[in-house]
Design a protein around this motif. Structure first.
Motif, PDB file in Angstrom:
ATOM      1  N   ASP A 123       0.828  -1.192   0.000  1.00  0.00           N
ATOM      2  CA  ASP A 123       0.000   0.000   0.000  1.00  0.00           C
ATOM      3  C   ASP A 123       0.863   1.242   0.000  1.00  0.00           C
ATOM      4  OD1 ASP A 123       0.897   0.376   2.560  1.00  0.00           O
ATOM      5  OD2 ASP A 123      -0.971  -0.220   3.534  1.00  0.00           O
ATOM      6  N   ASP A 124       0.181   2.407  -0.036  1.00  0.00           N
ATOM      7  CA  ASP A 124       0.901   3.656  -0.176  1.00  0.00           C
ATOM      8  C   ASP A 124       1.413   4.217   1.135  1.00  0.00           C
ATOM      9  OD1 ASP A 124      -1.862   4.079   0.437  1.00  0.00           O
ATOM     10  OD2 ASP A 124      -1.502   6.222   0.117  1.00  0.00           O
ATOM     11  N   SER A 125       1.145   3.554   2.263  1.00  0.00           N
ATOM     12  CA  SER A 125       1.599   4.086   3.538  1.00  0.00           C
ATOM     13  C   SER A 125       3.060   3.792   3.796  1.00  0.00           C
ATOM     14  CB  SER A 125       0.743   3.502   4.670  1.00  0.00           C
ATOM     15  OG  SER A 125       0.931   2.105   4.741  1.00  0.00           O
ATOM     16  N   GLY A 126       3.661   2.972   2.965  1.00  0.00           N
ATOM     17  CA  GLY A 126       5.077   2.680   3.114  1.00  0.00           C
ATOM     18  C   GLY A 126       5.344   1.424   3.903  1.00  0.00           C
ATOM     19  N   ASN A 127       4.321   0.878   4.592  1.00  0.00           N
ATOM     20  CA  ASN A 127       4.566  -0.338   5.353  1.00  0.00           C
ATOM     21  C   ASN A 127       4.317  -1.575   4.522  1.00  0.00           C
ATOM     22  OD1 ASN A 127       1.813  -0.735   5.276  1.00  0.00           O
ATOM     23  ND2 ASN A 127       1.463  -0.288   7.437  1.00  0.00           N
ATOM     24  N   GLY A 128       3.700  -1.430   3.355  1.00  0.00           N
ATOM     25  CA  GLY A 128       3.555  -2.531   2.418  1.00  0.00           C
ATOM     26  C   GLY A 128       2.633  -3.627   2.877  1.00  0.00           C
ATOM     27  N   GLY A 129       1.849  -3.406   3.941  1.00  0.00           N
ATOM     28  CA  GLY A 129       0.923  -4.432   4.401  1.00  0.00           C
ATOM     29  C   GLY A 129       1.630  -5.720   4.715  1.00  0.00           C
ATOM     30  N   GLY A 130       2.827  -5.637   5.310  1.00  0.00           N
ATOM     31  CA  GLY A 130       3.585  -6.830   5.641  1.00  0.00           C
ATOM     32  C   GLY A 130       4.696  -7.093   4.653  1.00  0.00           C
ATOM     33  N   GLU A 131       4.698  -6.391   3.550  1.00  0.00           N
ATOM     34  CA  GLU A 131       5.756  -6.545   2.562  1.00  0.00           C
ATOM     35  C   GLU A 131       7.032  -5.855   3.061  1.00  0.00           C
ATOM     36  OE1 GLU A 131       5.448  -8.078  -0.488  1.00  0.00           O
ATOM     37  OE2 GLU A 131       3.418  -8.649  -0.012  1.00  0.00           O
ATOM     38  N   THR A 132       8.162  -6.176   2.444  1.00  0.00           N
ATOM     39  CA  THR A 132       9.414  -5.538   2.796  1.00  0.00           C
ATOM     40  C   THR A 132       9.387  -4.077   2.373  1.00  0.00           C
ATOM     41  OG1 THR A 132      10.531  -7.627   2.425  1.00  0.00           O
ATOM     42  CG2 THR A 132      11.902  -5.667   2.490  1.00  0.00           C
ATOM     43  N   ILE A 133       9.774  -3.207   3.285  1.00  0.00           N
ATOM     44  CA  ILE A 133       9.812  -1.780   2.978  1.00  0.00           C
ATOM     45  C   ILE A 133      11.037  -1.512   2.118  1.00  0.00           C
ATOM     46  CG2 ILE A 133      10.000   0.528   3.957  1.00  0.00           C
ATOM     47  CD1 ILE A 133       8.627  -0.574   6.460  1.00  0.00           C
ATOM     48  N   PRO A 134      10.855  -0.865   0.945  1.00  0.00           N
ATOM     49  CA  PRO A 134      12.009  -0.618   0.079  1.00  0.00           C
ATOM     50  C   PRO A 134      12.970   0.386   0.713  1.00  0.00           C
ATOM     51  CG  PRO A 134      10.056   0.460  -0.791  1.00  0.00           C
ATOM     52  CD  PRO A 134       9.616  -0.365   0.377  1.00  0.00           C
ATOM     53  N   ASP A 135      14.235   0.239   0.387  1.00  0.00           N
ATOM     54  CA  ASP A 135      15.265   1.158   0.871  1.00  0.00           C
ATOM     55  C   ASP A 135      15.176   2.444   0.056  1.00  0.00           C
ATOM     56  OD1 ASP A 135      17.475   2.454   1.824  1.00  0.00           O
ATOM     57  OD2 ASP A 135      18.940   1.083   0.948  1.00  0.00           O
ATOM     58  N   THR A 136      14.705   3.512   0.698  1.00  0.00           N
ATOM     59  CA  THR A 136      14.532   4.784  -0.008  1.00  0.00           C
ATOM     60  C   THR A 136      15.749   5.695   0.124  1.00  0.00           C
ATOM     61  OG1 THR A 136      13.397   5.704   1.913  1.00  0.00           O
ATOM     62  CG2 THR A 136      12.018   4.744   0.191  1.00  0.00           C
ATOM     63  N   SER A 137      16.800   5.200   0.796  1.00  0.00           N
ATOM     64  CA  SER A 137      18.003   6.033   0.952  1.00  0.00           C
ATOM     65  C   SER A 137      18.818   6.083  -0.336  1.00  0.00           C
ATOM     66  CB  SER A 137      18.865   5.501   2.103  1.00  0.00           C
ATOM     67  OG  SER A 137      19.321   4.193   1.808  1.00  0.00           O
TER      68      SER A 137
ATOM     69  N   ALA B  71       4.491  11.517   0.026  1.00  0.00           N
ATOM     70  CA  ALA B  71       4.915  10.670  -1.093  1.00  0.00           C
ATOM     71  C   ALA B  71       4.077   9.406  -1.150  1.00  0.00           C
ATOM     72  CB  ALA B  71       6.391  10.316  -0.955  1.00  0.00           C
ATOM     73  N   LEU B  72       3.894   8.908  -2.344  1.00  0.00           N
ATOM     74  CA  LEU B  72       3.254   7.623  -2.578  1.00  0.00           C
ATOM     75  C   LEU B  72       4.376   6.640  -2.904  1.00  0.00           C
ATOM     76  CD1 LEU B  72       0.911   5.653  -3.307  1.00  0.00           C
ATOM     77  CD2 LEU B  72       0.903   6.685  -5.572  1.00  0.00           C
ATOM     78  N   THR B  73       4.644   5.722  -1.981  1.00  0.00           N
ATOM     79  CA  THR B  73       5.668   4.700  -2.213  1.00  0.00           C
ATOM     80  C   THR B  73       5.069   3.629  -3.114  1.00  0.00           C
ATOM     81  OG1 THR B  73       6.634   5.134  -0.049  1.00  0.00           O
ATOM     82  CG2 THR B  73       7.210   3.047  -1.082  1.00  0.00           C
ATOM     83  N   PHE B  74       5.798   3.213  -4.138  1.00  0.00           N
ATOM     84  CA  PHE B  74       5.228   2.259  -5.084  1.00  0.00           C
ATOM     85  C   PHE B  74       6.224   1.168  -5.465  1.00  0.00           C
ATOM     86  CE2 PHE B  74       7.381   5.226  -7.924  1.00  0.00           C
ATOM     87  CZ  PHE B  74       7.908   4.403  -8.903  1.00  0.00           C
ATOM     88  N   PHE B  75       5.634   0.109  -6.038  1.00  0.00           N
ATOM     89  CA  PHE B  75       6.422  -0.935  -6.689  1.00  0.00           C
ATOM     90  C   PHE B  75       5.718  -1.294  -7.985  1.00  0.00           C
ATOM     91  CE2 PHE B  75       3.130  -3.636  -5.161  1.00  0.00           C
ATOM     92  CZ  PHE B  75       3.138  -4.749  -5.984  1.00  0.00           C
ATOM     93  N   ALA B  76       6.450  -1.849  -8.911  1.00  0.00           N
ATOM     94  CA  ALA B  76       5.875  -2.364 -10.149  1.00  0.00           C
ATOM     95  C   ALA B  76       6.741  -3.538 -10.598  1.00  0.00           C
ATOM     96  CB  ALA B  76       5.830  -1.289 -11.229  1.00  0.00           C
ATOM     97  N   GLN B  77       6.091  -4.626 -10.995  1.00  0.00           N
ATOM     98  CA  GLN B  77       6.829  -5.824 -11.381  1.00  0.00           C
ATOM     99  C   GLN B  77       6.637  -6.103 -12.862  1.00  0.00           C
ATOM    100  OE1 GLN B  77       5.827  -9.626  -9.396  1.00  0.00           O
ATOM    101  NE2 GLN B  77       7.927  -9.584  -8.684  1.00  0.00           N
TER     102      GLN B  77
ATOM    103  N   GLN C  58       9.163   6.223  -5.365  1.00  0.00           N
ATOM    104  CA  GLN C  58       8.227   7.118  -4.696  1.00  0.00           C
ATOM    105  C   GLN C  58       7.757   8.176  -5.681  1.00  0.00           C
ATOM    106  OE1 GLN C  58       9.874   8.443  -0.708  1.00  0.00           O
ATOM    107  NE2 GLN C  58      11.684   7.560  -1.664  1.00  0.00           N
ATOM    108  N   LEU C  59       6.517   8.577  -5.529  1.00  0.00           N
ATOM    109  CA  LEU C  59       5.975   9.716  -6.257  1.00  0.00           C
ATOM    110  C   LEU C  59       5.776  10.803  -5.214  1.00  0.00           C
ATOM    111  CD1 LEU C  59       3.532   7.620  -8.384  1.00  0.00           C
ATOM    112  CD2 LEU C  59       5.392   9.006  -9.305  1.00  0.00           C
ATOM    113  N   LYS C  60       6.650  11.815  -5.234  1.00  0.00           N
ATOM    114  CA  LYS C  60       6.683  12.853  -4.194  1.00  0.00           C
ATOM    115  C   LYS C  60       6.007  14.124  -4.676  1.00  0.00           C
ATOM    116  CE  LYS C  60      10.974  11.448  -1.916  1.00  0.00           C
ATOM    117  NZ  LYS C  60      12.315  11.899  -1.491  1.00  0.00           N
TER     118      LYS C  60
END
Length: 196
Positions: free
Chosen positions: A50-64, A164-170, A96-98
């Motif tokens: 999801d867009d909250s950055g916690n991923g609903g249990g998914e691994t949080i991407p490294d935004t650094s 920001a909206l944190t995102f992934f795409a596969q 991220q879409l900031k």
């Protein structure tokens, strides 16, 4: 036929109907429960981050780490944090879409793509594509068995200033010889990214 005999037949028929009804009710309840648990398990495993950055249990991407930043419409920046090949033959983009502007940014409907089947799944980033110039191939966001795009979806229709909206795409992974691809997304210039 005598009245006592009729009463016995009625009782037997009533008992049989009740027994069948009770059996069907128990089977229906048990079936729905098992089906509900299976659907809950299935939807939990296929739910995108999801867009909250916690991923609903998914691994949080490294935004650094930042591979590339592309300026978009109305003060929104697309920041790509990683582009990583997975062992299953996939390429996962995280970013991220900031909203760097001072006003609320309304996410355009074009981000979801033009496919009718995908449009029915709600807001998503299904319009994102990768281009492998070396192999002259274009890759689209993958879909699951229910035709839902394997990308962040169901996000809020707007991004607040400074958020920001944190995102992934596969995507399908390009050939191993390809180490650079162009990411295309409506409202942004082409972003050339290195695959890790």
């Amino acid at each position: 036929m005598s009245i006592p005999h009729v009463r016995k037949l009625r009782r037997a028929a009533t008992a049989a109907v009740l027994a069948v009804g009770l059996t069907l009710s128990m089977a229906a309840c048990g079936g729905d429960s098992a089906k509900g648990e299976k659907e809950a398990s299935s939807s939990a495993s296929s739910k995108p981050a999801d867009d909250s950055g916690n991923g609903g249990g998914e691994t949080i991407p490294d935004t650094s780490k930042v591979l590339v930043t592309v300026k978009g419409d109305s003060g929104v920046d697309m920041v790509i944090n990683s582009a990583q090949r997975d062992t299953g033959g996939f390429l996962t983009i995280n970013g991220q879409l900031k909203n760097t502007g001072s006003g609320i940014f309304t996410t355009p409907i074009q981000w979801s793509g033009e496919e009718q089947a995908v449009a029915g799944t709600g807001r998503s980033l299904a319009a994102m594509t990768l281009v492998d110039s070396q192999a002259k191939k274009r890759y689209y966001v993958l879909r699951d068995t229910d035709n839902r795009p394997l990308t962040t979806s169901g996000f809020d229709p707007s991004i607040e200033p400074g958020k920001a909206l944190t995102f992934f795409a596969q995507f399908p992974a390009p050939e191993l010889s390809t180490n650079q691809v162009d990411l295309q997304f409506p409202g942004f210039a082409v972003a050339t990214i290195e695959i890790s």
